[in-house]
Design a protein around this motif. Sequence first.
Motif, PDB file in Angstrom:
ATOM      1  N   HIS A  68      50.024  35.826  12.498  1.00  0.00           N
ATOM      2  CA  HIS A  68      49.657  34.979  11.352  1.00  0.00           C
ATOM      3  C   HIS A  68      48.466  35.609  10.627  1.00  0.00           C
ATOM      4  CE1 HIS A  68      48.076  31.393   9.318  1.00  0.00           C
ATOM      5  NE2 HIS A  68      49.236  30.806   9.563  1.00  0.00           N
ATOM      6  N   GLU A  97      55.030  34.559  12.328  1.00  0.00           N
ATOM      7  CA  GLU A  97      54.862  34.399  10.923  1.00  0.00           C
ATOM      8  C   GLU A  97      53.795  35.350  10.417  1.00  0.00           C
ATOM      9  OE1 GLU A  97      53.109  30.072  11.312  1.00  0.00           O
ATOM     10  OE2 GLU A  97      52.764  30.749   9.258  1.00  0.00           O
ATOM     11  N   HIS A 133      54.237  33.166   5.559  1.00  0.00           N
ATOM     12  CA  HIS A 133      53.187  32.183   5.318  1.00  0.00           C
ATOM     13  C   HIS A 133      52.391  32.638   4.097  1.00  0.00           C
ATOM     14  CE1 HIS A 133      49.875  29.369   6.598  1.00  0.00           C
ATOM     15  NE2 HIS A 133      49.180  30.219   5.860  1.00  0.00           N
ATOM     16  N   HIS A 158      57.928  29.603   4.529  1.00  0.00           N
ATOM     17  CA  HIS A 158      57.924  28.340   5.260  1.00  0.00           C
ATOM     18  C   HIS A 158      56.862  27.399   4.696  1.00  0.00           C
ATOM     19  CE1 HIS A 158      54.680  27.350   8.190  1.00  0.00           C
ATOM     20  NE2 HIS A 158      54.217  28.482   7.756  1.00  0.00           N
TER      21      HIS A 158
HETATM   22 ZN   LIG Z   1      52.300  28.984   8.195  1.00  0.00          ZN
END
Ligand SMILES: [Zn+2]
Length: 197
Positions: A68, A97, A133, A158
């Motif tokens: 992330h 992600e 993301h 997402h």
């Molecule tokens: Zn996210």
Amino acid sequence: MIASSLIDIGINLTHDSFNSDRDAVIARAAQAGVVQMIVTGSSGPSTRQAIELAQSHSGRLFATAGVHPHHASELSDDLLADLRQLAMLPEVVAVGECGLDYFRDLSPRAVQQTAFHRQLELAALVGKPVFLHQRDAHADFVAILSEHRKALAGGVAHCFTGSREELIAYLKMDLAIGITGWICDERRGSHLLPLMR
Ligand SMILES: [Zn+2]
């Protein structure tokens, strides 16, 4: 009416808050018609945990492998090499992600951008889609993604809660859009509901 079979493509089931009732959550999801779920990997440790969960619930749970943007500073060459191995496992269905988050800026922006490039390259290498993301970073996100889009198998933005213009830009890039933010958080998604009609 609830459809008879649903797939939840982004569950943060590795989070500590599920330590006491993770199996119960999985069982309740099945009862509610969620037949498969993809556990989000968001760092090295959580990716490994997501894969372990997927392996112990074979055919029901799957995993993503990635870092992330909050954890972008952790993406060393060693971790990238590990992710390359992990992303090839059959339980892993997407890379991520990954992306950019300028809202929290928990990793420096230049570091986030480099980590995003590396993971898009990884997704292209293993031929799997990306779980994306983005928050408050639309222009840089689109610029980086555009460089890699042709090589990618596909992608989903997402929890999309951006503007109409951002939505159109993503659809033009042939991305799927996650609408959980529209339907679960009226403060962030209400402006998008008219677009669904
Ligand atoms: Zn996210």
